[in-house]
Design a protein around this motif. Sequence first.
Motif, PDB file in Angstrom:
ATOM      1  N   LEU A  69     -34.757  11.721  70.475  1.00  0.00           N
ATOM      2  CA  LEU A  69     -34.804  10.254  70.478  1.00  0.00           C
ATOM      3  C   LEU A  69     -33.566   9.626  71.111  1.00  0.00           C
ATOM      4  O   LEU A  69     -33.358   8.421  70.995  1.00  0.00           O
ATOM      5  N   GLU A  70     -32.744  10.422  71.787  1.00  0.00           N
ATOM      6  CA  GLU A  70     -31.512   9.904  72.366  1.00  0.00           C
ATOM      7  C   GLU A  70     -31.819   8.816  73.395  1.00  0.00           C
ATOM      8  O   GLU A  70     -32.582   9.026  74.339  1.00  0.00           O
ATOM      9  N   GLY A  71     -31.234   7.645  73.205  1.00  0.00           N
ATOM     10  CA  GLY A  71     -31.435   6.526  74.122  1.00  0.00           C
ATOM     11  C   GLY A  71     -32.682   5.709  73.848  1.00  0.00           C
ATOM     12  O   GLY A  71     -32.894   4.687  74.486  1.00  0.00           O
ATOM     13  N   ALA A  72     -33.506   6.128  72.901  1.00  0.00           N
ATOM     14  CA  ALA A  72     -34.738   5.401  72.589  1.00  0.00           C
ATOM     15  C   ALA A  72     -34.466   4.332  71.538  1.00  0.00           C
ATOM     16  O   ALA A  72     -33.604   4.487  70.671  1.00  0.00           O
ATOM     17  N   GLU A  73     -35.217   3.227  71.611  1.00  0.00           N
ATOM     18  CA  GLU A  73     -35.083   2.140  70.646  1.00  0.00           C
ATOM     19  C   GLU A  73     -36.343   1.964  69.816  1.00  0.00           C
ATOM     20  O   GLU A  73     -36.265   1.566  68.649  1.00  0.00           O
ATOM     21  N   THR A  74     -37.484   2.237  70.410  1.00  0.00           N
ATOM     22  CA  THR A  74     -38.753   2.117  69.692  1.00  0.00           C
ATOM     23  C   THR A  74     -39.649   3.293  70.050  1.00  0.00           C
ATOM     24  O   THR A  74     -39.434   3.967  71.071  1.00  0.00           O
ATOM     25  N   VAL A  75     -40.662   3.513  69.205  1.00  0.00           N
ATOM     26  CA  VAL A  75     -41.669   4.536  69.493  1.00  0.00           C
ATOM     27  C   VAL A  75     -43.049   3.931  69.252  1.00  0.00           C
ATOM     28  O   VAL A  75     -43.207   2.932  68.548  1.00  0.00           O
ATOM     29  N   THR A  76     -44.048   4.571  69.872  1.00  0.00           N
ATOM     30  CA  THR A  76     -45.436   4.174  69.693  1.00  0.00           C
ATOM     31  C   THR A  76     -46.205   5.360  69.124  1.00  0.00           C
ATOM     32  O   THR A  76     -46.089   6.484  69.634  1.00  0.00           O
ATOM     33  N   LEU A  77     -46.984   5.112  68.078  1.00  0.00           N
ATOM     34  CA  LEU A  77     -47.758   6.156  67.398  1.00  0.00           C
ATOM     35  C   LEU A  77     -49.236   5.988  67.720  1.00  0.00           C
ATOM     36  O   LEU A  77     -49.780   4.878  67.616  1.00  0.00           O
TER      37      LEU A  77
END
Length: 224
Positions: free
Chosen positions: A196-204
Amino acid sequence: MKLNTTVTFTFALLFLMIGAGLASAFSGFSIGRDALKGITQPDSRPQKTRAKSANSKEGKDGIVLMREADIIKSMKERLASTAKGGGRSSKANDKKDAAKTKEAKPSVPMAQLPLSDSIDGVTLEVLSSRRDGEARLLDITISNKSPKAVQFRYTFLTITDNQGRIIAAETIGLPSEIPTNSETFSGSVKLPNNSLEGAETVTLQLSDYPEQKLQFRLADIPIQ
């Protein structure tokens, strides 16, 4: 007195060779002269300068010579002017680059938790996002108010971050079958922090099995 045939032939061949050489030389000279027509040698003679400045002196053949001190002073002034202009230009470019960076990287929209998606009486909900050691956990609940049981294969679970990368996910405590009109089931999805390095959001994204009629999608889940 008879001439020797060999001597006569030798002299004749010699005369022919001399004639051919002269003809070739003349032809080459003519071709070269035609090729150089219109080409003249540049005038490299220095021109006389009529006007003389106060800080210069006229040398031999009327050539105006500047003093060494004046030349050094002029070069210093030019260098100082260039340095000032370059500094201003560099600062202006830095400001432009910073503005472009801000425009090119807009803030990622983050949804507020909890997030839920309901399809035909089946509800998938993300309650919270929390850090757990070297991983991040998404706390999830699933409920089924439809008239039939629903099955899930969590190998079909897909997690992508806001940069488009697919994140390896592990489900914890989520059942593979949700009976009809049953209680709400709780579990979590585990995401490794190094992915998740550098990520701010995720989509499931998750679909039922085997019909795949229920296509759940929960976007912009914050992970900060």
